[in-house]
Design a protein around this motif. Structure first.
Motif, PDB file in Angstrom:
ATOM      1  N   PHE A   1      -5.721  -6.066  -5.566  1.00 47.83           N
ATOM      2  CA  PHE A   1      -5.146  -4.769  -5.229  1.00 47.83           C
ATOM      3  C   PHE A   1      -5.849  -3.725  -6.090  1.00 47.83           C
ATOM      4  O   PHE A   1      -6.553  -4.049  -7.043  1.00 47.83           O
ATOM      5  CB  PHE A   1      -3.632  -4.730  -5.464  1.00 47.83           C
TER       6      PHE A   1
ATOM      7  N   ALA B   1      -1.073 -10.997  -4.268  1.00 49.64           N
ATOM      8  CA  ALA B   1      -0.876 -10.105  -5.417  1.00 49.64           C
ATOM      9  C   ALA B   1       0.598  -9.860  -5.720  1.00 49.64           C
ATOM     10  O   ALA B   1       0.926  -9.004  -6.551  1.00 49.64           O
ATOM     11  CB  ALA B   1      -1.577  -8.774  -5.173  1.00 49.64           C
TER      12      ALA B   1
ATOM     13  N   ILE C   1      -0.547   2.307  -5.534  1.00 50.41           N
ATOM     14  CA  ILE C   1      -1.163   1.021  -5.207  1.00 50.41           C
ATOM     15  C   ILE C   1      -1.758   1.056  -3.802  1.00 50.41           C
ATOM     16  O   ILE C   1      -1.137   1.570  -2.867  1.00 50.41           O
ATOM     17  CB  ILE C   1      -0.123  -0.111  -5.286  1.00 50.41           C
TER      18      ILE C   1
ATOM     19  N   ILE D   1       1.948  -7.220  -8.693  1.00 45.65           N
ATOM     20  CA  ILE D   1       2.541  -5.934  -8.326  1.00 45.65           C
ATOM     21  C   ILE D   1       4.007  -5.878  -8.748  1.00 45.65           C
ATOM     22  O   ILE D   1       4.494  -4.847  -9.219  1.00 45.65           O
ATOM     23  CB  ILE D   1       2.366  -5.690  -6.817  1.00 45.65           C
TER      24      ILE D   1
ATOM     25  N   ASP E   1       0.832  -1.206   0.000  1.00 41.14           N
ATOM     26  CA  ASP E   1       0.000   0.000   0.000  1.00 41.14           C
ATOM     27  C   ASP E   1       0.863   1.251   0.000  1.00 41.14           C
ATOM     28  O   ASP E   1       1.848   1.355   0.752  1.00 41.14           O
ATOM     29  CB  ASP E   1      -0.904   0.014   1.234  1.00 41.14           C
TER      30      ASP E   1
ATOM     31  N   THR F   1      -3.555  -3.957  -1.099  1.00 41.37           N
ATOM     32  CA  THR F   1      -2.820  -5.118  -1.611  1.00 41.37           C
ATOM     33  C   THR F   1      -2.984  -6.334  -0.701  1.00 41.37           C
ATOM     34  O   THR F   1      -3.085  -6.215   0.514  1.00 41.37           O
ATOM     35  CB  THR F   1      -1.317  -4.802  -1.727  1.00 41.37           C
TER      36      THR F   1
END
Length: 262
Positions: free
Chosen positions: A206, A236, A229, A240, A117, A232
């Motif tokens: 996400f 993920a 982002i 990512i 995040d 999450t």
């Protein structure tokens, strides 16, 4: 070619080919030089003969084998073609290597939800067309589909409705599955600013928040994309880790399409 490749895929047969490349030889001589028994040597020679790589000459009680140059030359030519094709796509191998390195780096920190995040990415491209043209390539579904996903992905749905609250979606598939993300548009100031989010559902979820600016410059348009982002999950990780590489490819696609158009 398949028969030749299979015949040459055995170390003993490869050694026999090397010896026959020097000059024709008898079965006994080949067995002695390779350290094989004569029955084994004969079987290997029969395999090479079926592939068209050797010819046999009965000389009384002896059998002499000679290498055929033509099929070897054809096989060598095919190998050269493959090597040239591989060299021509070396950049794609580099993409895969960078993606793998990113996954390995993120694996060390992706031990809990919301681990990524707040992570931010920034992309910058100079495009040789007007802002109005760039805007259309982001907001017209048919034009958007012409560049948004790189090969070998197949786009199945996409669109960014250029109005606050408008729908944003991208869906595609490859040989391993189908992928979809949806969200909404937050700002659409034609032709200079577009902001939207896309949320990936499921366990590997996400949300990406995208902020695009299109600035007029003498060379055409400067595109800047900021991506943040949130939300999450640990699952993920691979998605990512691939954002920087993936979006780099996507924007390279857009640049190539617009250069061709220009």
């Amino acid at each position: 070619m398949d028969g030749i490749a299979a015949a040459l895929g055995d170390a003993a047969r490869w050694r026999i080919v090397e010896l026959l490349a020097e000059r024709p030889r008898s079965v006994g001589e080949l067995a002695e030089l390779t350290g094989l028994r004569q029955p084994q040597t004969t079987k290997h020679l029969q395999t090479l003969a079926r592939a068209g790589l050797v010819a046999v000459f009965p000389l009384g009680q002896r059998r002499v084998y000679a290498l055929e140059a033509e099929p070897l030359a054809a096989f060598a030519g095919r190998l050269r073609e493959l090597a040239e094709a591989t060299a021509g796509h070396a950049g794609e191998r580099g993409v895969v290597a960078r993606y793998r390195a990113a996954i390995e780096a993120d694996s060390a920190v992706a031990g809990r939800d919301r681990w990524a995040d707040g992570r931010e990415f920034a992309f910058d491209r100079m495009l040789p067309v007007s802002r109005e043209t760039v805007w259309r390539y982001w907001t017209d579904p048919d034009l958007l589909a012409s560049w948004w996903v790189p090969a070998p992905l197949t786009l199945t749905d996409c669109g960014i409705e250029p109005r606050p609250g408008g729908r944003a979606v991208i869906a595609y598939r490859d040989a391993d599955g189908e992928y979809r993300s949806e969200g909404k548009v937050h700002a659409a100031d034609e032709p200079g600013h577009l902001a939207f989010d896309l949320a990936v559902p499921g366990p590997a979820s996400f949300t990406g928040h995208y902020d695009l600016t299109f600035t007029e410059v003498p060379e055409g348009t400067r595109l800047r994309l900021g991506l943040r982002i949130t939300a999450t999950t640990t699952e993920a990780l691979s998605a990512i880790a691939g954002i920087e590489t993936g979006w780099g490819q996507v924007l390279d696609n857009l640049t190539a399409v617009l250069i061709e158009k220009g």
